[in-house]
Design a protein around this motif. Structure first.
Motif, PDB file in Angstrom:
ATOM      1  N   TYR A 244      46.322  48.914  55.280  1.00  0.00           N
ATOM      2  CA  TYR A 244      45.571  47.978  55.244  1.00  0.00           C
ATOM      3  C   TYR A 244      44.190  48.119  54.413  1.00  0.00           C
ATOM      4  N   SER A 245      43.723  46.880  54.153  1.00  0.00           N
ATOM      5  CA  SER A 245      42.351  46.818  53.438  1.00  0.00           C
ATOM      6  C   SER A 245      41.181  47.033  54.489  1.00  0.00           C
ATOM      7  N   CYS A 246      40.256  47.839  54.186  1.00  0.00           N
ATOM      8  CA  CYS A 246      39.128  48.329  54.993  1.00  0.00           C
ATOM      9  C   CYS A 246      38.004  47.022  54.822  1.00  0.00           C
ATOM     10  N   HIS A 247      37.968  46.058  53.918  1.00  0.00           N
ATOM     11  CA  HIS A 247      36.948  45.120  53.583  1.00  0.00           C
ATOM     12  C   HIS A 247      37.581  44.328  52.877  1.00  0.00           C
ATOM     13  N   ASP A 248      36.905  42.905  52.694  1.00  0.00           N
ATOM     14  CA  ASP A 248      37.109  42.031  52.071  1.00  0.00           C
ATOM     15  C   ASP A 248      36.952  42.236  50.337  1.00  0.00           C
ATOM     16  N   GLY A 249      37.659  41.832  49.405  1.00  0.00           N
ATOM     17  CA  GLY A 249      37.230  41.914  48.084  1.00  0.00           C
ATOM     18  C   GLY A 249      38.270  41.518  47.129  1.00  0.00           C
ATOM     19  N   GLU A 250      38.317  42.120  45.755  1.00  0.00           N
ATOM     20  CA  GLU A 250      39.251  41.694  44.784  1.00  0.00           C
ATOM     21  C   GLU A 250      40.281  42.986  44.653  1.00  0.00           C
ATOM     22  N   ALA A 251      41.668  42.794  44.868  1.00  0.00           N
ATOM     23  CA  ALA A 251      42.487  43.906  44.848  1.00  0.00           C
ATOM     24  C   ALA A 251      43.355  43.963  43.531  1.00  0.00           C
ATOM     25  N   HIS A 252      43.520  45.015  42.958  1.00  0.00           N
ATOM     26  CA  HIS A 252      44.374  45.332  41.760  1.00  0.00           C
ATOM     27  C   HIS A 252      45.145  46.341  42.091  1.00  0.00           C
TER      28      HIS A 252
ATOM     29  N   PHE B 243      48.626  52.980  43.372  1.00  0.00           N
ATOM     30  CA  PHE B 243      47.425  52.908  44.184  1.00  0.00           C
ATOM     31  C   PHE B 243      46.994  51.476  43.970  1.00  0.00           C
ATOM     32  N   VAL B 244      46.178  51.062  45.050  1.00  0.00           N
ATOM     33  CA  VAL B 244      45.104  49.807  45.108  1.00  0.00           C
ATOM     34  C   VAL B 244      43.870  50.066  45.086  1.00  0.00           C
ATOM     35  N   THR B 245      43.038  49.367  44.268  1.00  0.00           N
ATOM     36  CA  THR B 245      41.738  49.288  44.349  1.00  0.00           C
ATOM     37  C   THR B 245      41.009  48.089  44.633  1.00  0.00           C
ATOM     38  N   ILE B 246      39.947  48.056  45.601  1.00  0.00           N
ATOM     39  CA  ILE B 246      39.551  46.749  45.976  1.00  0.00           C
ATOM     40  C   ILE B 246      37.989  47.000  45.737  1.00  0.00           C
ATOM     41  N   LYS B 247      37.392  45.976  45.096  1.00  0.00           N
ATOM     42  CA  LYS B 247      36.408  45.774  44.559  1.00  0.00           C
ATOM     43  C   LYS B 247      35.412  44.899  45.427  1.00  0.00           C
ATOM     44  N   LYS B 248      34.430  45.214  45.927  1.00  0.00           N
ATOM     45  CA  LYS B 248      33.548  44.483  46.828  1.00  0.00           C
ATOM     46  C   LYS B 248      32.188  44.342  46.181  1.00  0.00           C
ATOM     47  N   ILE B 249      31.630  42.982  45.986  1.00  0.00           N
ATOM     48  CA  ILE B 249      30.729  42.709  45.265  1.00  0.00           C
ATOM     49  C   ILE B 249      29.437  42.260  46.524  1.00  0.00           C
ATOM     50  N   ILE B 250      28.542  43.178  46.535  1.00  0.00           N
ATOM     51  CA  ILE B 250      27.423  42.923  47.521  1.00  0.00           C
ATOM     52  C   ILE B 250      26.404  41.861  46.925  1.00  0.00           C
ATOM     53  N   ASN B 251      25.891  42.122  45.775  1.00  0.00           N
ATOM     54  CA  ASN B 251      25.187  41.209  45.041  1.00  0.00           C
ATOM     55  C   ASN B 251      25.313  41.482  43.506  1.00  0.00           C
ATOM     56  N   LYS B 252      24.550  40.941  42.617  1.00  0.00           N
ATOM     57  CA  LYS B 252      24.714  41.157  41.159  1.00  0.00           C
ATOM     58  C   LYS B 252      24.458  42.526  40.734  1.00  0.00           C
ATOM     59  N   ASN B 253      23.845  43.269  41.539  1.00  0.00           N
ATOM     60  CA  ASN B 253      23.302  44.611  41.137  1.00  0.00           C
ATOM     61  C   ASN B 253      24.053  45.561  41.675  1.00  0.00           C
ATOM     62  N   LEU B 254      24.941  45.056  42.990  1.00  0.00           N
ATOM     63  CA  LEU B 254      25.415  46.293  43.836  1.00  0.00           C
ATOM     64  C   LEU B 254      26.975  45.913  44.164  1.00  0.00           C
TER      65      LEU B 254
ATOM     66  N   ASN C  22      51.982  45.756  47.835  1.00  0.00           N
ATOM     67  CA  ASN C  22      52.280  44.144  48.089  1.00  0.00           C
ATOM     68  C   ASN C  22      52.299  43.611  46.716  1.00  0.00           C
ATOM     69  N   LEU C  23      53.498  42.907  46.302  1.00  0.00           N
ATOM     70  CA  LEU C  23      53.770  42.300  44.938  1.00  0.00           C
ATOM     71  C   LEU C  23      52.714  41.184  44.537  1.00  0.00           C
ATOM     72  N   ASN C  24      51.899  40.805  45.595  1.00  0.00           N
ATOM     73  CA  ASN C  24      50.976  39.971  45.046  1.00  0.00           C
ATOM     74  C   ASN C  24      49.781  40.180  44.391  1.00  0.00           C
ATOM     75  N   ILE C  25      49.685  41.763  44.528  1.00  0.00           N
ATOM     76  CA  ILE C  25      48.290  42.256  43.900  1.00  0.00           C
ATOM     77  C   ILE C  25      48.663  42.485  42.415  1.00  0.00           C
TER      78      ILE C  25
ATOM     79  N   LEU D 269      47.481  43.458  54.330  1.00  0.00           N
ATOM     80  CA  LEU D 269      48.450  44.612  54.238  1.00  0.00           C
ATOM     81  C   LEU D 269      48.668  44.737  52.820  1.00  0.00           C
ATOM     82  N   LEU D 270      48.384  46.071  52.191  1.00  0.00           N
ATOM     83  CA  LEU D 270      48.300  46.387  50.994  1.00  0.00           C
ATOM     84  C   LEU D 270      49.709  47.188  50.422  1.00  0.00           C
TER      85      LEU D 270
END
Length: 142
Positions: A56-64, A74-85, A98-101, A123-124
């Motif tokens: 399962y994912s550990c945090h919210d974000g954008e998965a590929h 593999f799955v990678t999840i990008k989490k954007i904190i702000n425009k610089n982080l 998951n086939l939706n990724i 669920l990843l």
């Protein structure tokens, strides 16, 4: 804001356990002790065998999802904190994803397609033996 809201898996019986730590292998997964290790590895044992488990994912974000010689599926999840982080978490050696990724493009010069928005606990896939695993079912997390 909570960053890592849950482990990459739900509670199971038998439990999922951390078997290899960050920075150097200790040999628990048939790797050379002392070699560089950039993540942490999890396994689930039933009797004397390693068995698959849901990841399962550990945090919210954008998965590929992607495929590499080292990580396998593999799955990678990008989490954007702000425009610089921003940061990425990687869930590697999966047997099923998951086939939706959406897939990452194979050509590094092509723009990434929009990823799937996921929440913590999504669920990843399942831990597996793809990539370099010494044929031992595991999740590599970094």
């Amino acid at each position: 804001m909570k960053i890592l809201e849950c482990y990459p898996f739900k509670l199971t019986e038998p439990p999922v356990e951390l078997i290899e730590g960050f920075s150097a292998y200790d040999g628990n997964l048939k790797d050379k002790p002392g070699d560089l290790h950039m993540g942490i590895d999890y396994v689930r044992r039933k009797d004397d065998k390693f068995v698959s488990f849901e990841v399962y994912s550990c945090h919210d974000g954008e998965a590929h999802q992607g495929l590499s010689k080292t990580w396998g599926k593999f799955v990678t999840i990008k989490k954007i904190i702000n425009k610089n982080l921003r940061y990425y978490t990687i869930y590697a050696h999966l047997s099923k994803i998951n086939l939706n990724i959406p897939l990452l493009p194979k050509d590094k010069d092509r723009e990434r397609p929009k990823g799937l928005k996921v929440k913590s606990g999504f669920l990843l896939g399942r831990a597996g033996i793809t990539g370099r695993t010494n044929r031992l079912i595991q999740l590599h997390f970094e």
